[in-house]
Design a protein around this motif. Structure first.
Motif, PDB file in Angstrom:
ATOM      1  N   ALA A  18       8.556   0.479 -17.835  1.00 21.91           N
ATOM      2  CA  ALA A  18       8.842  -0.149 -16.695  1.00 21.91           C
ATOM      3  C   ALA A  18       9.008   1.129 -15.682  1.00 21.91           C
ATOM      4  CB  ALA A  18      10.144  -0.940 -16.836  1.00 21.91           C
ATOM      5  N   PHE A  19       9.397   2.176 -15.843  1.00 20.35           N
ATOM      6  CA  PHE A  19       9.730   3.148 -15.049  1.00 20.35           C
ATOM      7  C   PHE A  19       8.366   4.165 -14.778  1.00 20.35           C
ATOM      8  CE2 PHE A  19      13.956   2.175 -16.209  1.00 20.35           C
ATOM      9  CZ  PHE A  19      14.579   1.828 -15.158  1.00 20.35           C
ATOM     10  N   VAL A  20       7.553   4.188 -16.026  1.00 18.56           N
ATOM     11  CA  VAL A  20       6.345   5.128 -15.814  1.00 18.56           C
ATOM     12  C   VAL A  20       5.125   4.290 -16.518  1.00 18.56           C
ATOM     13  CG1 VAL A  20       5.567   7.167 -16.651  1.00 18.56           C
ATOM     14  CG2 VAL A  20       7.885   6.724 -16.614  1.00 18.56           C
ATOM     15  N   PHE A  21       4.664   3.455 -15.595  1.00 21.49           N
ATOM     16  CA  PHE A  21       3.263   2.603 -15.958  1.00 21.49           C
ATOM     17  C   PHE A  21       2.203   3.402 -15.898  1.00 21.49           C
ATOM     18  CE2 PHE A  21       6.167  -1.185 -15.077  1.00 21.49           C
ATOM     19  CZ  PHE A  21       5.746  -1.860 -16.315  1.00 21.49           C
ATOM     20  N   VAL A  22       2.254   4.354 -14.905  1.00 18.34           N
ATOM     21  CA  VAL A  22       0.866   5.386 -14.746  1.00 18.34           C
ATOM     22  C   VAL A  22       1.574   6.716 -14.840  1.00 18.34           C
ATOM     23  CG1 VAL A  22      -0.250   3.720 -13.294  1.00 18.34           C
ATOM     24  CG2 VAL A  22       1.121   5.142 -12.205  1.00 18.34           C
ATOM     25  N   ASP A  23       0.401   7.484 -15.140  1.00 24.88           N
ATOM     26  CA  ASP A  23       0.610   9.052 -15.429  1.00 24.88           C
ATOM     27  C   ASP A  23       0.484   9.942 -14.106  1.00 24.88           C
ATOM     28  OD1 ASP A  23       1.063   8.545 -17.952  1.00 24.88           O
ATOM     29  OD2 ASP A  23      -1.019   9.018 -18.520  1.00 24.88           O
ATOM     30  N   ARG A  24      -0.383   9.306 -13.254  1.00 21.75           N
ATOM     31  CA  ARG A  24      -0.711  10.047 -12.037  1.00 21.75           C
ATOM     32  C   ARG A  24       0.178   9.529 -10.955  1.00 21.75           C
ATOM     33  NH1 ARG A  24      -6.912  10.236 -10.924  1.00 21.75           N
ATOM     34  NH2 ARG A  24      -6.206   8.133 -10.780  1.00 21.75           N
ATOM     35  N   LYS A  25       0.777  10.659 -10.177  1.00 25.21           N
ATOM     36  CA  LYS A  25       1.840  10.380  -9.139  1.00 25.21           C
ATOM     37  C   LYS A  25       0.902   9.685  -8.046  1.00 25.21           C
ATOM     38  CE  LYS A  25       5.382  13.682 -10.310  1.00 25.21           C
ATOM     39  NZ  LYS A  25       6.054  14.665  -9.722  1.00 25.21           N
ATOM     40  N   ALA A  26      -0.401  10.095  -7.882  1.00 24.76           N
ATOM     41  CA  ALA A  26      -1.213   9.799  -6.616  1.00 24.76           C
ATOM     42  C   ALA A  26      -1.348   8.504  -6.669  1.00 24.76           C
ATOM     43  CB  ALA A  26      -2.385  10.681  -6.752  1.00 24.76           C
ATOM     44  N   ASP A  27      -1.679   7.889  -8.005  1.00 28.34           N
ATOM     45  CA  ASP A  27      -1.945   6.359  -8.195  1.00 28.34           C
ATOM     46  C   ASP A  27      -0.853   5.719  -8.103  1.00 28.34           C
ATOM     47  OD1 ASP A  27      -4.547   6.928  -8.574  1.00 28.34           O
ATOM     48  OD2 ASP A  27      -4.348   6.926 -10.978  1.00 28.34           O
ATOM     49  N   ALA A  28       0.228   6.124  -8.416  1.00 27.48           N
ATOM     50  CA  ALA A  28       1.583   5.270  -8.284  1.00 27.48           C
ATOM     51  C   ALA A  28       2.303   5.262  -6.724  1.00 27.48           C
ATOM     52  CB  ALA A  28       2.701   5.930  -8.877  1.00 27.48           C
ATOM     53  N   ALA A  29       1.668   6.342  -5.897  1.00 27.38           N
ATOM     54  CA  ALA A  29       2.114   6.270  -4.479  1.00 27.38           C
ATOM     55  C   ALA A  29       1.141   5.182  -3.989  1.00 27.38           C
ATOM     56  CB  ALA A  29       2.037   7.768  -3.911  1.00 27.38           C
ATOM     57  N   ALA A  30      -0.448   5.268  -4.282  1.00 26.42           N
ATOM     58  CA  ALA A  30      -0.951   4.304  -3.719  1.00 26.42           C
ATOM     59  C   ALA A  30      -1.053   3.018  -3.940  1.00 26.42           C
ATOM     60  CB  ALA A  30      -2.589   4.864  -4.123  1.00 26.42           C
ATOM     61  N   ALA A  31      -0.226   2.652  -5.171  1.00 25.81           N
ATOM     62  CA  ALA A  31       0.121   1.124  -5.473  1.00 25.81           C
ATOM     63  C   ALA A  31       1.029   0.599  -4.250  1.00 25.81           C
ATOM     64  CB  ALA A  31       0.507   1.108  -6.814  1.00 25.81           C
ATOM     65  N   GLY A  32       1.923   1.568  -3.619  1.00 26.06           N
ATOM     66  CA  GLY A  32       2.739   1.057  -2.850  1.00 26.06           C
ATOM     67  C   GLY A  32       3.751  -0.138  -3.198  1.00 26.06           C
ATOM     68  N   VAL A  33       4.275  -0.032  -4.205  1.00 26.05           N
ATOM     69  CA  VAL A  33       5.151  -1.116  -5.089  1.00 26.05           C
ATOM     70  C   VAL A  33       6.393  -1.142  -4.091  1.00 26.05           C
ATOM     71  CG1 VAL A  33       6.483  -1.873  -6.976  1.00 26.05           C
ATOM     72  CG2 VAL A  33       3.928  -0.934  -7.115  1.00 26.05           C
ATOM     73  N   SER A  34       6.875  -2.325  -3.990  1.00 27.36           N
ATOM     74  CA  SER A  34       8.319  -2.632  -3.120  1.00 27.36           C
ATOM     75  C   SER A  34       8.829  -4.126  -3.657  1.00 27.36           C
ATOM     76  CB  SER A  34       8.345  -2.785  -1.768  1.00 27.36           C
ATOM     77  OG  SER A  34       7.290  -4.102  -1.560  1.00 27.36           O
ATOM     78  N   VAL A  35      10.071  -3.958  -4.016  1.00 23.88           N
ATOM     79  CA  VAL A  35      10.928  -4.998  -4.429  1.00 23.88           C
ATOM     80  C   VAL A  35      11.919  -5.441  -3.498  1.00 23.88           C
ATOM     81  CG1 VAL A  35      12.102  -6.070  -6.364  1.00 23.88           C
ATOM     82  CG2 VAL A  35      10.568  -4.039  -6.907  1.00 23.88           C
ATOM     83  N   THR A  36      11.786  -6.576  -2.876  1.00 35.49           N
ATOM     84  CA  THR A  36      12.873  -7.067  -2.088  1.00 35.49           C
ATOM     85  C   THR A  36      13.598  -8.343  -2.458  1.00 35.49           C
ATOM     86  OG1 THR A  36      11.384  -8.282  -0.771  1.00 35.49           O
ATOM     87  CG2 THR A  36      11.637  -5.964   0.087  1.00 35.49           C
ATOM     88  N   ALA A  37      14.804  -8.463  -2.084  1.00 33.72           N
ATOM     89  CA  ALA A  37      15.818  -9.527  -2.536  1.00 33.72           C
ATOM     90  C   ALA A  37      16.047 -10.442  -1.309  1.00 33.72           C
ATOM     91  CB  ALA A  37      16.932  -9.181  -3.169  1.00 33.72           C
ATOM     92  N   ALA A  38      16.278 -11.567  -1.550  1.00 36.51           N
ATOM     93  CA  ALA A  38      16.789 -12.767  -0.612  1.00 36.51           C
ATOM     94  C   ALA A  38      17.721 -13.784  -1.133  1.00 36.51           C
ATOM     95  CB  ALA A  38      15.723 -13.634   0.114  1.00 36.51           C
ATOM     96  N   GLN A  39      18.736 -14.173  -0.388  1.00 35.10           N
ATOM     97  CA  GLN A  39      19.652 -15.111  -0.963  1.00 35.10           C
ATOM     98  C   GLN A  39      19.309 -16.469  -0.894  1.00 35.10           C
ATOM     99  OE1 GLN A  39      23.947 -15.085   0.262  1.00 35.10           O
ATOM    100  NE2 GLN A  39      24.464 -15.437  -1.849  1.00 35.10           N
ATOM    101  N   ALA A  40      19.225 -17.319  -1.878  1.00 41.51           N
ATOM    102  CA  ALA A  40      18.747 -18.739  -1.777  1.00 41.51           C
ATOM    103  C   ALA A  40      19.980 -19.481  -1.241  1.00 41.51           C
ATOM    104  CB  ALA A  40      18.271 -19.261  -2.929  1.00 41.51           C
ATOM    105  N   THR A  41      19.707 -20.741  -0.731  1.00 41.12           N
ATOM    106  CA  THR A  41      20.824 -21.595  -0.513  1.00 41.12           C
ATOM    107  C   THR A  41      21.839 -21.946  -1.720  1.00 41.12           C
ATOM    108  OG1 THR A  41      19.332 -23.443  -0.649  1.00 41.12           O
ATOM    109  CG2 THR A  41      19.675 -22.572   1.284  1.00 41.12           C
ATOM    110  N   ASN A  42      21.269 -21.945  -2.988  1.00 43.47           N
ATOM    111  CA  ASN A  42      21.817 -22.609  -4.025  1.00 43.47           C
ATOM    112  C   ASN A  42      22.800 -21.280  -4.691  1.00 43.47           C
ATOM    113  OD1 ASN A  42      19.947 -20.848  -5.216  1.00 43.47           O
ATOM    114  ND2 ASN A  42      19.129 -22.625  -6.527  1.00 43.47           N
ATOM    115  N   GLY A  43      22.869 -20.087  -4.055  1.00 45.52           N
ATOM    116  CA  GLY A  43      23.573 -18.896  -4.377  1.00 45.52           C
ATOM    117  C   GLY A  43      22.727 -17.841  -5.413  1.00 45.52           C
ATOM    118  N   THR A  44      21.517 -18.277  -5.619  1.00 43.49           N
ATOM    119  CA  THR A  44      20.760 -17.380  -6.562  1.00 43.49           C
ATOM    120  C   THR A  44      19.847 -16.448  -5.571  1.00 43.49           C
ATOM    121  OG1 THR A  44      18.961 -18.755  -6.541  1.00 43.49           O
ATOM    122  CG2 THR A  44      20.560 -19.268  -8.284  1.00 43.49           C
TER     123      THR A  44
END
Length: 754
Positions: A18-44
């Protein structure tokens, strides 16, 4: 066993993957992966994974890492979600999904409950149907920020009875489309109400604001909704304000409440003119004997009316107070010849009075029955009991032998006897250290002669009270013997430079207070005040006159003298019953606390006061118990009312309310006004009666013993020296003045009304 181990090993491998899906740093940077969180009204929490496509193809699946310890029932859209391991999820599209290089992927995962901690680095990998890596990389998930409503109400002019603009503030706790904000208005506020950038509707104490168009708001956004033109009630205090923001479907975006205190400063009072003193009449002295010289004259105990002489004989004077050169008429109802003797009340070696004037064998008549009548301008009954129809029995000249002071005129036929009280003023223009006031207006309110008083009942009680009738309390002395003689006895026993007047004189001559005395003592029960009376006290404090209110429930009810003779006064009992009779009904600015330091609580059964290390108890051992000292009625400091800057509480205690059986707090307060005037509010009735060890017979008060009398005498000496700023020095006698005559205990009329 092997299967469990395999799963465990696989979880570890996948966690690493999960932390090393690709070997090349250039490819990883180009993928531009981001993870954001938002709270739902039901508390999840909803996690959204985003990435850029690096290779074209048809998506077979996307695997994403989640923080260890994550729980919840997780779903998504446009695909199905399954668990690969405890830290890896697999998403598969429900239909063929072809993507080109540079396309942006966004995969939401709903229903997640994140563990504590973070931030977390989470992997993202998309595989194609040809088993190629479409994109791969990792993004950092910051801990979800939890927002609280943080409700606040800002007021431009937070003064009761005035107009203010309010801004209701709250923090959005869940993102959404804002459709309405509901806000609680101040208690009993009125409009007109206006706002901006939306519409405002008001109903049942709430205002609802709606934007001109729906507003998308993110969690953490700060709302600020103005409500302008709010006319606050004349009553302030600490109020609760709730705010709730919702979507058009009723989803709550934020909700919470706060409190806000609205305090009214002391009400402005009209100026009271300081009229010049009238010249000294011919035959009257320019100066009067000192208190010490006066009390060195022979005293007598003959002034006392034994309880066995209580009867049907009644009498009253045509003046409440007088000055040298005046003549006062006496009206007696008896039918027998009587002796009329005037006694000046004081110390006189413990005998308590000196005979000043007498006339014996005075013929009297049985006077006609008193009248009951009077109406308000709109025709409502006033129920005023008056004996003005009585004929004069004799005239009493107040001459140079009448040293200013408090007097009891004793009328006796040898079998029955009664008093008629009179206060003689010093109108020479001399300024004294101390002025003691007699609560004549309050005596009259409780006077039940003729079957009516203010308190008889809400329906039949008097709305106009007149001094043209005898008192049925205190053997005809009103509340003087029960509550006020003790203070006179003590002051004169100490030889203080003291003079006297009445409530009626405060109304008439209040502008002269600064010229008459440096310190004013208010008595135990001085409840009924006209506007001029209150204005005179307020003005005197502003001019540097010190005030010791040695009672409670002071300046509580509002009266109006009917004319310049001040022989009667009105009280409004029709607007709102007993409520409308109070000064505080005019608004919090008119409460007693802004003026004197504390406000009325209730009538009480006696409570015990325990002495502390305060200067009030200097000379009294700490921890001394004073049973019954918290008595009559009590005041305390109300949190929603104005407190003078620098005000402090010297001592507190409790007693029990007559009306509800609950504990009633008592606070003795002090403050120093900007003028330098010192103000004390004793907040109990008991000083006067403890000083002579004779409290009202119907109080649940233990008979004050000699030790309690001595303690209270020491306390009142401390009060006198403090409140006068040291200008009055009380002789350091170690023994309290002793009363050498037996005076019957008096039954005091009390009120169960608020």
């Amino acid at each position: 066993m092997f299967r469990k181990l395999l799963v465990a090993a696989l979880a570890c491998v996948l966690a690493v993957v999960a932390f090393v899906f690709v070997d090349r740093k250039a490819d990883a940077a180009a993928a531009g992966v981001s993870v954001t969180a938002a709270q739902a009204t039901n508390g999840t929490t909803t996690l959204t994974y985003r990435a850029t496509v690096l290779k074209a193809g048809s998506i077979r699946e996307i695997t994403v890492a989640i923080p260890a310890g994550t729980t919840g029932r997780i779903t998504s859209i446009n695909g199905t979600v399954s668990s690969v391991t405890r830290t890896v999820l697999r998403w598969r599209p429900t239909r063929v999904t072809n993507v080109a290089v540079g396309a942006h992927l966004a995969i939401p995962m709903y229903g997640i409950r994140l563990p504590a901690g973070g931030p977390w680095t989470l992997g993202f990998k998309s595989m194609g149907t040809a088993n190629q890596v479409i994109t791969s990389g990792a993004g950092v998930l910051q801990p979800l920020r939890s927002y609280t409503p943080q409700v606040a109400v800002v007021a431009s002019n937070p003064i009761p009875a005035q107009t203010t603009n309010l801004i209701y503030q709250a923090t959005v706790t869940s993102a959404g489309t804002l459709a309405a904000v509901r806000m609680q208005l101040p208690t009993d506020a009125t409009g007109p109400y206006t706002t901006i950038n939306g519409t405002l509707t008001v109903s049942a104490g709430y205002a609802t604001w709606k934007p001109k168009a729906p507003l998308n708001v993110a969690a953490g956004a700060r709302l600020g909704i103005p409500v302008n033109g709010v006319k606050l009630s004349r009553y302030g205090g600490t109020m609760t304000f709730s705010v709730s923001a919702t979507t058009s479907t009723g989803t709550v975006l934020t909700t919470g409440s706060t409190t806000r205190t609205f305090i009214a400063p002391p009400a402005a009072m009209p100026a009271v003119a300081a009229d010049a003193f009238a010249g000294v009449p011919t035959g009257c002295p320019q100066t009067w004997p000192t208190t010490t010289a006066e009390n060195a004259k022979p005293g007598t105990g003959d002034w006392v009316i034994p309880a066995a002489m209580n009867g049907t004989i009644t009498a009253y004077l045509t003046k409440v107070s007088a000055s040298c050169g005046d003549t006062v008429d006496l009206k007696v109802s008896s039918g027998n010849n009587v002796s009329v003797v005037a006694y000046r009340m004081g110390y006189y070696a413990g005998l308590g009075a000196r005979e000043v004037w007498r006339q014996d064998n005075v013929p009297t008549v049985t006077q006609p029955k008193e009248t009951i009548g009077g109406t308000t301008p709109d025709g409502k009954p006033l129920n005023m009991v008056s004996a003005a129809n009585w004929t004069k029995t004799l005239s009493i000249p107040v001459d140079k032998s009448w040293t200013p002071g408090t007097y009891l005129i004793k009328i006796s036929d040898g079998t029955q006897a009664t008093y008629a009280p009179l206060t003689v003023r010093d109108d020479t223009g001399a300024k004294h250290d101390l002025l003691i006031q007699q609560a004549t207006a309050t005596w009259q309110a409780y006077n039940g002669f003729g079957g009516r008083s203010f308190y008889t009942s809400l329906a039949s009680g008097s709305g106009r009270l007149t001094f043209d009738r005898p008192y049925d309390e205190g053997q005809g002395s009103g509340q003087y013997l029960a509550l006020e003689q003790g203070l006179v006895f003590w002051a004169e026993s100490k030889g203080l430079d003291v003079t006297y007047w009445t409530d009626n004189d405060l109304d008439q001559y209040g502008g002269q207070l600064k010229s008459r005395a440096g310190t004013l003592f208010l008595p135990g029960h001085d409840e009924y005040y006209s506007l001029r009376m209150r204005a005179a006290i307020s003005q005197a404090i502003a001019q540097g006159v010190n005030i010791a209110n040695l009672g409670a429930n002071t300046a509580y009810r509002l009266i109006t003298f009917t004319d310049e003779s001040r022989r009667s006064w009105d009280i409004d009992r029709y607007t709102d019953g007993y409520n409308s009779t109070t000064w505080r009904y005019q608004g919090d600015a008119y409460a007693s606390q802004p003026l004197l330091g504390a406000d009325y609580v209730c009538a009480v059964t006696a409570g015990t006061l325990t002495t502390t290390g305060s200067w009030l108890f200097k000379g009294v051992p700490m921890g001394t118990k004073l049973p019954g000292f918290i008595a009559g009625e009590v005041d305390n400091v109300w949190p929603g009312l104005y407190k003078q800057p620098g005000q402090t509480t010297l001592v507190s205690g409790t007693a029990t309310c007559h009306t509800n059986g609950r504990a009633a707090p008592m606070d003795t307060t002090v403050y120093t006004a900007p003028s330098g005037a010192r103000v004390l509010n004793a907040s109990t009735f008991a000083y006067g009666c403890f000083l002579v060890r004779r409290c009202p017979s119907n109080w649940a008060v233990p008979e004050p013993d000699a030790a309690s009398q001595q303690a209270v005498a020491t306390m009142i000496a401390n009060v006198t020296e403090w409140v006068s700023g040291g200008t009055i020095t009380v002789p350091a006698n170690t023994t309290a003045a002793k009363v050498r005559v037996a005076v019957p205990k008096q039954k005091l009329a009390t009120s169960t009304q608020p």
